[in-house]
Design a protein around this motif. Structure first.
Motif, PDB file in Angstrom:
ATOM      1  N   LEU A   1      38.338  40.520  38.735  1.00  0.00           N
ATOM      2  CA  LEU A   1      37.607  39.258  38.794  1.00  0.00           C
ATOM      3  C   LEU A   1      36.453  39.290  39.788  1.00  0.00           C
ATOM      4  CD1 LEU A   1      40.579  36.733  38.544  1.00  0.00           C
ATOM      5  CD2 LEU A   1      38.918  37.317  36.755  1.00  0.00           C
ATOM      6  N   SER A   2      36.570  40.058  40.860  1.00  0.00           N
ATOM      7  CA  SER A   2      35.516  40.092  41.876  1.00  0.00           C
ATOM      8  C   SER A   2      34.470  41.177  41.622  1.00  0.00           C
ATOM      9  CB  SER A   2      36.121  40.267  43.267  1.00  0.00           C
ATOM     10  OG  SER A   2      36.801  41.502  43.340  1.00  0.00           O
ATOM     11  N   THR A   3      34.632  41.937  40.556  1.00  0.00           N
ATOM     12  CA  THR A   3      33.674  42.991  40.213  1.00  0.00           C
ATOM     13  C   THR A   3      32.335  42.362  39.852  1.00  0.00           C
ATOM     14  OG1 THR A   3      35.468  44.356  39.345  1.00  0.00           O
ATOM     15  CG2 THR A   3      33.237  44.924  38.647  1.00  0.00           C
ATOM     16  N   THR A   4      31.259  42.887  40.450  1.00  0.00           N
ATOM     17  CA  THR A   4      29.922  42.383  40.112  1.00  0.00           C
ATOM     18  C   THR A   4      29.298  43.278  39.047  1.00  0.00           C
ATOM     19  OG1 THR A   4      28.838  43.673  41.846  1.00  0.00           O
ATOM     20  CG2 THR A   4      29.532  41.423  42.422  1.00  0.00           C
ATOM     21  N   PHE A   5      28.518  42.646  38.177  1.00  0.00           N
ATOM     22  CA  PHE A   5      27.858  43.382  37.109  1.00  0.00           C
ATOM     23  C   PHE A   5      26.756  44.278  37.658  1.00  0.00           C
ATOM     24  CE2 PHE A   5      29.791  39.874  34.850  1.00  0.00           C
ATOM     25  CZ  PHE A   5      30.303  40.515  33.734  1.00  0.00           C
ATOM     26  N   ASN A   6      26.039  43.809  38.656  1.00  0.00           N
ATOM     27  CA  ASN A   6      24.907  44.553  39.192  1.00  0.00           C
ATOM     28  C   ASN A   6      25.350  45.616  40.199  1.00  0.00           C
ATOM     29  OD1 ASN A   6      22.164  45.209  39.683  1.00  0.00           O
ATOM     30  ND2 ASN A   6      22.144  43.860  41.439  1.00  0.00           N
ATOM     31  N   ARG A   7      25.970  45.210  41.260  1.00  0.00           N
ATOM     32  CA  ARG A   7      26.308  46.118  42.357  1.00  0.00           C
ATOM     33  C   ARG A   7      27.436  47.079  41.997  1.00  0.00           C
ATOM     34  NH1 ARG A   7      29.143  43.247  46.376  1.00  0.00           N
ATOM     35  NH2 ARG A   7      28.094  41.710  45.306  1.00  0.00           N
ATOM     36  N   ASP A   8      28.529  46.567  41.443  1.00  0.00           N
ATOM     37  CA  ASP A   8      29.701  47.409  41.174  1.00  0.00           C
ATOM     38  C   ASP A   8      29.581  48.210  39.870  1.00  0.00           C
ATOM     39  OD1 ASP A   8      30.957  46.485  43.507  1.00  0.00           O
ATOM     40  OD2 ASP A   8      31.805  44.774  42.445  1.00  0.00           O
TER      41      ASP A   8
ATOM     42  N   LEU B   1      26.394  37.933  39.895  1.00  0.00           N
ATOM     43  CA  LEU B   1      27.367  37.504  38.892  1.00  0.00           C
ATOM     44  C   LEU B   1      28.590  38.415  38.901  1.00  0.00           C
ATOM     45  CD1 LEU B   1      28.040  35.618  36.505  1.00  0.00           C
ATOM     46  CD2 LEU B   1      26.889  37.291  35.024  1.00  0.00           C
ATOM     47  N   THR B   2      29.760  37.787  38.931  1.00  0.00           N
ATOM     48  CA  THR B   2      31.019  38.533  38.906  1.00  0.00           C
ATOM     49  C   THR B   2      31.687  38.404  37.540  1.00  0.00           C
ATOM     50  OG1 THR B   2      32.340  36.662  39.663  1.00  0.00           O
ATOM     51  CG2 THR B   2      31.437  38.132  41.375  1.00  0.00           C
ATOM     52  N   VAL B   3      32.568  39.321  37.281  1.00  0.00           N
ATOM     53  CA  VAL B   3      33.370  39.257  36.064  1.00  0.00           C
ATOM     54  C   VAL B   3      34.171  37.953  36.062  1.00  0.00           C
ATOM     55  CG1 VAL B   3      35.308  40.331  34.834  1.00  0.00           C
ATOM     56  CG2 VAL B   3      33.466  41.759  35.777  1.00  0.00           C
ATOM     57  N   GLY B   4      34.681  37.564  37.216  1.00  0.00           N
ATOM     58  CA  GLY B   4      35.462  36.323  37.317  1.00  0.00           C
ATOM     59  C   GLY B   4      34.678  35.092  36.895  1.00  0.00           C
ATOM     60  N   ARG B   5      33.421  35.029  37.289  1.00  0.00           N
ATOM     61  CA  ARG B   5      32.602  33.869  36.903  1.00  0.00           C
ATOM     62  C   ARG B   5      32.364  33.864  35.397  1.00  0.00           C
ATOM     63  NH1 ARG B   5      26.916  31.700  39.385  1.00  0.00           N
ATOM     64  NH2 ARG B   5      26.908  29.768  38.201  1.00  0.00           N
ATOM     65  N   LEU B   6      32.162  35.035  34.804  1.00  0.00           N
ATOM     66  CA  LEU B   6      32.011  35.110  33.350  1.00  0.00           C
ATOM     67  C   LEU B   6      33.312  34.720  32.661  1.00  0.00           C
ATOM     68  CD1 LEU B   6      30.421  35.719  30.799  1.00  0.00           C
ATOM     69  CD2 LEU B   6      31.039  38.146  31.099  1.00  0.00           C
ATOM     70  N   VAL B   7      34.426  35.191  33.187  1.00  0.00           N
ATOM     71  CA  VAL B   7      35.730  34.841  32.616  1.00  0.00           C
ATOM     72  C   VAL B   7      35.922  33.326  32.647  1.00  0.00           C
ATOM     73  CG1 VAL B   7      38.234  34.979  32.999  1.00  0.00           C
ATOM     74  CG2 VAL B   7      36.841  37.057  33.059  1.00  0.00           C
ATOM     75  N   GLU B   8      35.612  32.695  33.773  1.00  0.00           N
ATOM     76  CA  GLU B   8      35.730  31.230  33.874  1.00  0.00           C
ATOM     77  C   GLU B   8      34.884  30.543  32.821  1.00  0.00           C
ATOM     78  OE1 GLU B   8      34.534  30.220  37.832  1.00  0.00           O
ATOM     79  OE2 GLU B   8      36.344  31.061  38.734  1.00  0.00           O
TER      80      GLU B   8
ATOM     81  N   ASP C   1      43.799  35.524  32.263  1.00  0.00           N
ATOM     82  CA  ASP C   1      44.327  36.865  32.020  1.00  0.00           C
ATOM     83  C   ASP C   1      43.919  37.413  30.654  1.00  0.00           C
ATOM     84  OD1 ASP C   1      45.526  36.972  34.516  1.00  0.00           O
ATOM     85  OD2 ASP C   1      47.470  36.291  33.774  1.00  0.00           O
ATOM     86  N   THR C   2      44.023  36.589  29.602  1.00  0.00           N
ATOM     87  CA  THR C   2      43.681  37.085  28.269  1.00  0.00           C
ATOM     88  C   THR C   2      42.183  37.336  28.142  1.00  0.00           C
ATOM     89  OG1 THR C   2      43.556  34.824  27.359  1.00  0.00           O
ATOM     90  CG2 THR C   2      45.657  36.002  27.116  1.00  0.00           C
ATOM     91  N   VAL C   3      41.376  36.457  28.698  1.00  0.00           N
ATOM     92  CA  VAL C   3      39.922  36.645  28.625  1.00  0.00           C
ATOM     93  C   VAL C   3      39.500  37.821  29.500  1.00  0.00           C
ATOM     94  CG1 VAL C   3      37.683  35.579  29.122  1.00  0.00           C
ATOM     95  CG2 VAL C   3      39.467  34.252  27.969  1.00  0.00           C
ATOM     96  N   LEU C   4      40.104  37.978  30.671  1.00  0.00           N
ATOM     97  CA  LEU C   4      39.801  39.128  31.522  1.00  0.00           C
ATOM     98  C   LEU C   4      40.113  40.428  30.787  1.00  0.00           C
ATOM     99  CD1 LEU C   4      38.928  40.444  34.172  1.00  0.00           C
ATOM    100  CD2 LEU C   4      41.273  40.093  35.013  1.00  0.00           C
ATOM    101  N   ALA C   5      41.223  40.468  30.085  1.00  0.00           N
ATOM    102  CA  ALA C   5      41.584  41.673  29.324  1.00  0.00           C
ATOM    103  C   ALA C   5      40.542  41.960  28.246  1.00  0.00           C
ATOM    104  CB  ALA C   5      42.975  41.515  28.712  1.00  0.00           C
ATOM    105  N   ASP C   6      40.094  40.918  27.552  1.00  0.00           N
ATOM    106  CA  ASP C   6      39.061  41.092  26.528  1.00  0.00           C
ATOM    107  C   ASP C   6      37.762  41.621  27.130  1.00  0.00           C
ATOM    108  OD1 ASP C   6      40.707  40.148  24.497  1.00  0.00           O
ATOM    109  OD2 ASP C   6      39.790  38.155  24.436  1.00  0.00           O
ATOM    110  N   ILE C   7      37.308  40.987  28.203  1.00  0.00           N
ATOM    111  CA  ILE C   7      36.039  41.370  28.827  1.00  0.00           C
ATOM    112  C   ILE C   7      36.145  42.771  29.437  1.00  0.00           C
ATOM    113  CG2 ILE C   7      34.445  40.823  30.716  1.00  0.00           C
ATOM    114  CD1 ILE C   7      34.822  37.863  29.948  1.00  0.00           C
ATOM    115  N   THR C   8      37.286  43.096  30.017  1.00  0.00           N
ATOM    116  CA  THR C   8      37.493  44.443  30.563  1.00  0.00           C
ATOM    117  C   THR C   8      37.356  45.486  29.455  1.00  0.00           C
ATOM    118  OG1 THR C   8      38.889  43.636  32.357  1.00  0.00           O
ATOM    119  CG2 THR C   8      39.129  45.947  31.759  1.00  0.00           C
TER     120      THR C   8
END
Length: 106
Positions: free
Chosen positions: A40-47, A87-94, A14-21
């Motif tokens: 978390l499921s947002t893709t960098f390329n498509r979305d 690549l998804t935001v979730g994978r980067l967050v992980e 949650d904290t890292v997702l907030a930072d990356i968002t």
């Protein structure tokens, strides 16, 4: 995004997702895209339709926030082209959570 803001004692999804968002909103605001929903499921390329130069900018923002403990270029270098495209935001967050915890333990 305030890079001087202290890091959380225990990084969480949650904290890292907030930072990356926040970082992504900064990036997307340059294109007038400030109403994009990031999850978390947002893709960098498509979305988000980010270009490679945007990933370079994101890498800089990540380094400002987390220092050398998070290296986006190194993370992407270990992937196949198809993985980068999907690549998804979730994978980067992980990855960020794992990197922060690994340096805390090390």
């Amino acid at each position: 995004m305030n890079p001087a803001q202290p890091l959380p004692a225990q990084p969480t999804t949650d904290t890292v997702l907030a930072d990356i968002t926040a970082m992504l909103r900064t990036l997307l605001a340059e294109y007038g895209e400030d109403d994009v929903v990031v999850g978390l499921s947002t893709t960098f390329n498509r979305d988000l339709e980010l270009e490679s130069i945007d990933l370079v900018t994101l890498a800089g923002l990540l380094q400002e926030r987390y220092g050398r403990r998070v290296n986006l270029a190194e993370f992407l270098a270990g992937m196949e082209f198809d993985e980068i495209i999907e690549l998804t935001v979730g994978r980067l967050v992980e990855y960020v959570v794992w990197s922060l915890r690994a340096t805390e333990a090390g």
